[in-house]
Design a protein around this motif. Structure first.
Motif, PDB file in Angstrom:
ATOM      1  N   TYR A  53      36.371  41.064  42.685  1.00  0.00           N
ATOM      2  CA  TYR A  53      36.654  42.361  43.502  1.00  0.00           C
ATOM      3  C   TYR A  53      37.559  41.753  44.688  1.00  0.00           C
ATOM      4  CZ  TYR A  53      35.229  46.034  46.802  1.00  0.00           C
ATOM      5  OH  TYR A  53      35.130  47.048  47.623  1.00  0.00           O
ATOM      6  N   GLN A  54      37.544  40.749  44.891  1.00  0.00           N
ATOM      7  CA  GLN A  54      38.469  40.563  46.224  1.00  0.00           C
ATOM      8  C   GLN A  54      39.830  40.413  45.787  1.00  0.00           C
ATOM      9  OE1 GLN A  54      37.187  40.097  49.165  1.00  0.00           O
ATOM     10  NE2 GLN A  54      35.311  40.237  48.136  1.00  0.00           N
ATOM     11  N   PHE A  55      40.276  40.383  44.520  1.00  0.00           N
ATOM     12  CA  PHE A  55      41.761  40.459  44.088  1.00  0.00           C
ATOM     13  C   PHE A  55      42.125  41.664  43.008  1.00  0.00           C
ATOM     14  CE2 PHE A  55      39.922  37.618  40.718  1.00  0.00           C
ATOM     15  CZ  PHE A  55      40.846  38.157  39.567  1.00  0.00           C
ATOM     16  N   GLU A  56      41.119  42.320  42.220  1.00  0.00           N
ATOM     17  CA  GLU A  56      41.367  43.050  41.154  1.00  0.00           C
ATOM     18  C   GLU A  56      42.230  44.095  41.752  1.00  0.00           C
ATOM     19  OE1 GLU A  56      37.416  44.194  39.724  1.00  0.00           O
ATOM     20  OE2 GLU A  56      36.917  45.500  41.595  1.00  0.00           O
ATOM     21  N   ASP A  57      42.331  44.680  42.851  1.00  0.00           N
ATOM     22  CA  ASP A  57      43.145  45.824  43.331  1.00  0.00           C
ATOM     23  C   ASP A  57      44.617  45.388  43.555  1.00  0.00           C
ATOM     24  OD1 ASP A  57      42.256  44.201  45.381  1.00  0.00           O
ATOM     25  OD2 ASP A  57      42.486  46.022  46.848  1.00  0.00           O
ATOM     26  N   PHE A  58      44.936  43.791  43.657  1.00  0.00           N
ATOM     27  CA  PHE A  58      46.129  43.477  43.625  1.00  0.00           C
ATOM     28  C   PHE A  58      46.812  43.071  42.561  1.00  0.00           C
ATOM     29  CE2 PHE A  58      44.560  41.669  48.270  1.00  0.00           C
ATOM     30  CZ  PHE A  58      45.145  42.659  48.629  1.00  0.00           C
ATOM     31  N   VAL A  59      46.270  43.223  41.231  1.00  0.00           N
ATOM     32  CA  VAL A  59      46.630  42.841  39.993  1.00  0.00           C
ATOM     33  C   VAL A  59      46.798  44.098  39.059  1.00  0.00           C
ATOM     34  CG1 VAL A  59      46.081  40.305  40.213  1.00  0.00           C
ATOM     35  CG2 VAL A  59      44.693  41.896  39.194  1.00  0.00           C
ATOM     36  N   ASP A  60      47.751  43.793  38.199  1.00  0.00           N
ATOM     37  CA  ASP A  60      47.595  44.851  36.692  1.00  0.00           C
ATOM     38  C   ASP A  60      46.719  44.305  35.968  1.00  0.00           C
ATOM     39  OD1 ASP A  60      48.517  46.078  34.481  1.00  0.00           O
ATOM     40  OD2 ASP A  60      50.522  46.262  35.190  1.00  0.00           O
ATOM     41  N   ALA A  61      45.953  45.553  35.508  1.00  0.00           N
ATOM     42  CA  ALA A  61      44.900  45.526  34.627  1.00  0.00           C
ATOM     43  C   ALA A  61      45.125  44.538  33.213  1.00  0.00           C
ATOM     44  CB  ALA A  61      44.216  46.634  34.130  1.00  0.00           C
ATOM     45  N   LYS A  62      46.347  44.665  32.967  1.00  0.00           N
ATOM     46  CA  LYS A  62      46.882  44.082  31.795  1.00  0.00           C
ATOM     47  C   LYS A  62      47.229  42.460  32.030  1.00  0.00           C
ATOM     48  CE  LYS A  62      48.782  48.095  29.724  1.00  0.00           C
ATOM     49  NZ  LYS A  62      49.893  48.984  29.241  1.00  0.00           N
ATOM     50  N   LEU A  63      47.241  41.865  33.214  1.00  0.00           N
ATOM     51  CA  LEU A  63      47.416  40.438  33.424  1.00  0.00           C
ATOM     52  C   LEU A  63      46.603  39.823  32.462  1.00  0.00           C
ATOM     53  CD1 LEU A  63      48.943  38.756  35.338  1.00  0.00           C
ATOM     54  CD2 LEU A  63      46.904  38.655  36.994  1.00  0.00           C
ATOM     55  N   PRO A  64      47.141  38.771  31.890  1.00  0.00           N
ATOM     56  CA  PRO A  64      46.172  37.929  30.972  1.00  0.00           C
ATOM     57  C   PRO A  64      44.923  37.299  31.529  1.00  0.00           C
ATOM     58  CG  PRO A  64      48.603  37.259  30.857  1.00  0.00           C
ATOM     59  CD  PRO A  64      48.523  38.315  31.943  1.00  0.00           C
ATOM     60  N   GLU A  65      44.021  37.365  30.855  1.00  0.00           N
ATOM     61  CA  GLU A  65      42.717  36.881  31.415  1.00  0.00           C
ATOM     62  C   GLU A  65      42.736  35.363  32.102  1.00  0.00           C
ATOM     63  OE1 GLU A  65      40.073  38.695  31.894  1.00  0.00           O
ATOM     64  OE2 GLU A  65      41.373  40.385  31.333  1.00  0.00           O
ATOM     65  N   ALA A  66      43.591  34.551  31.394  1.00  0.00           N
ATOM     66  CA  ALA A  66      43.845  33.084  31.733  1.00  0.00           C
ATOM     67  C   ALA A  66      44.364  33.223  33.220  1.00  0.00           C
ATOM     68  CB  ALA A  66      44.750  32.196  30.824  1.00  0.00           C
ATOM     69  N   VAL A  67      45.141  33.994  33.447  1.00  0.00           N
ATOM     70  CA  VAL A  67      45.946  34.193  35.008  1.00  0.00           C
ATOM     71  C   VAL A  67      44.842  34.645  36.090  1.00  0.00           C
ATOM     72  CG1 VAL A  67      47.738  35.159  36.272  1.00  0.00           C
ATOM     73  CG2 VAL A  67      48.193  34.363  33.855  1.00  0.00           C
ATOM     74  N   LYS A  68      44.092  35.548  35.538  1.00  0.00           N
ATOM     75  CA  LYS A  68      42.914  36.023  36.164  1.00  0.00           C
ATOM     76  C   LYS A  68      41.923  35.155  36.601  1.00  0.00           C
ATOM     77  CE  LYS A  68      43.212  40.850  34.755  1.00  0.00           C
ATOM     78  NZ  LYS A  68      42.520  41.882  34.048  1.00  0.00           N
ATOM     79  N   LEU A  69      41.800  34.198  35.714  1.00  0.00           N
ATOM     80  CA  LEU A  69      40.671  33.009  35.970  1.00  0.00           C
ATOM     81  C   LEU A  69      41.309  32.148  37.184  1.00  0.00           C
ATOM     82  CD1 LEU A  69      38.289  31.415  35.403  1.00  0.00           C
ATOM     83  CD2 LEU A  69      39.210  30.431  33.267  1.00  0.00           C
ATOM     84  N   ILE A  70      42.549  31.707  36.957  1.00  0.00           N
ATOM     85  CA  ILE A  70      43.157  31.001  37.969  1.00  0.00           C
ATOM     86  C   ILE A  70      43.023  31.408  39.213  1.00  0.00           C
ATOM     87  CG2 ILE A  70      45.234  29.903  38.817  1.00  0.00           C
ATOM     88  CD1 ILE A  70      46.042  29.746  35.845  1.00  0.00           C
TER      89      ILE A  70
END
Length: 404
Positions: A53-70
């Motif tokens: 929730y702290q970052f999801e509004d700053f990223v594209d939903a299609k961003l690779p899951e590996a990058v979201k994990l970082i």
């Protein structure tokens, strides 16, 4: 190095549905590195939805899951871990992206984490359940289920409870008594012994003098009304904690057949029996539904496979593994197990059914269905162990008696 290992563990958990404690056991690290990796892994899992929730509004939903994990790991260090400067978190996260072959997204990691730091904690939105889901990282479907079956206050209270640091309870092994107990190792809560930190490095645990067992888990075997020289069947017995308790309550007399589907858990049970000085148990690697016996049992325990919604407070990744669709499959399996073992109970014998879930379809409704289909059984008692009241895990226990 430590963040790479943390990333690898979390990747196994999030992307391959493995359990964190099993992956962590496979690591070969120094004690200091192991402590950091464990802390980062469990902090990330415990607060997973909050961190998203702290970052999801700053990223594209299609961003690779590996990058979201970082990015999620970075947020864990920013919001939930002390003594790590924000600039260091950003730098380490950018470096991690490069090291795990996500070079092209290192700039995204850098930019997103800086925006997260600049904004600070994102205000919660939505209705009370939606806010609690984010704040306490409890999947919304679980909160809705608990709210419907109990009430909203319980659902939110339990979600909050699962984020607190709980005591660890122990059971003293009467088959291997200790002459003198070091007071430094133990405290009490509501009259029950709890383990303090030094115990986990002590030979009294390693050698089976005491066993880690939740306060409500201990109640399951107590409801079996065990006596010496009984014949007992313990279904789904791995890793053997309740099996050893049964043996202790019968003073190593009679006989226990422990049945466990998974070979690794059956082996762990056998090793515990040896460590705990249990001599009256035979462990069988078998599906309960395939297990048969020519003689009847005085007592049968069905500690059934379940959704585990009662043990989320210390199994943080479980809440993300279990899906709503899994619950119906578990109900079918539980029903089959009860029906299979029911004829193996001697007349006037006891069948105890237990779960570590709070889902009433697996608990009260399961037992009601069993009684409706087995007129030769009555329910002597049934109880849901409320974690908020007991400060233990959520358990359900039903004691059923065969009448004819």
């Amino acid at each position: 190095m430590r963040r790479i290992e943390s990333y690898k563990v979390l990747s196994e958990v999030y992307f391959k549905d493995r359990h964190a404690h099993l992956v962590l056991k496979e690591l070969d690290l120094s004690s200091e590195d192991q402590a950091f990796v464990s802390a980062l892994v469990y902090t990330t899992l415990q607060h997973s939805l909050y961190l998203d929730y702290q970052f999801e509004d700053f990223v594209d939903a299609k961003l690779p899951e590996a990058v979201k994990l970082i990015i999620k790991m970075g947020c864990a260090q920013i919001f939930k871990m002390d003594k790590i400067p924000d600039y260091a978190v950003v730098n380490e996260s950018v470096d991690l992206a490069k090291r795990v072959k996500q070079h092209r997204y290192s700039g995204v990691v850098n930019a997103v984490l800086k925006r997260v730091i600049e904004r600070g904690e994102r205000p919660l939105e939505g209705n009370p359940l939606e806010q609690a889901s984010i704040e306490y990282s409890m999947p919304l479907w679980i909160l809705k289920l608990l709210s419907k079956q109990y009430d909203q206050a319980f659902a939110i209270g339990y979600a909050q409870y699962c984020q607190t640091i709980r005591p660890s309870y122990v059971r003293f092994n009467t088959l291997k008594p200790i002459a003198e107990i070091d007071d430094e190792l133990f405290g009490t809560l509501n009259g029950h012994p709890i383990a303090k930190a030094p115990l986990f490095k002590s030979p009294v645990l390693r050698e089976g003098y005491v066993l880690i067992q939740d306060i409500n888990s201990q109640e399951v075997v107590k409801r079996m009304d065990l006596m010496e020289n009984m014949r007992v069947l313990d279904c789904c017995c791995g890793p053997g904690t309740k099996t050893s308790q049964i043996a202790a309550m019968m003073n190593n007399t009679g006989h226990i057949d422990g049945v466990e589907l998974y070979a690794s858990r059956a082996q762990a049970t056998e090793e515990l029996m040896e460590r705990a000085n249990v001599h009256n148990a035979s462990i069988h690697t078998s599906d309960v539904l395939d297990f048969t016996s020519e003689t009847l049992y005085d007592r049968i325990l069905v500690d059934a496979p379940c959704s585990g919604l009662g043990v989320i407070s210390h199994k943080h990744d479980l809440r993300y593994h279990i899906k709503p669709s899994d619950l119906d499959d578990l109900v079918v399996l539980q029903k089959a197990m009860l029906a299979h073992v029911a004829p193996m109970v001697a007349v006037d014998g006891i069948l105890v059914y237990s779960t570590c879930t709070l889902n009433k379809k697996e608990n009260e409704r399961q037992v009601a269905d069993f009684l409706a289909n087995h007129e030769n059984y009555i329910c002597l008692e049934a109880e849901t162990m409320d974690p908020l009241q007991t400060q233990g895990d959520g358990f359900y226990i039903a004691k059923l008696k065969r009448t004819c």
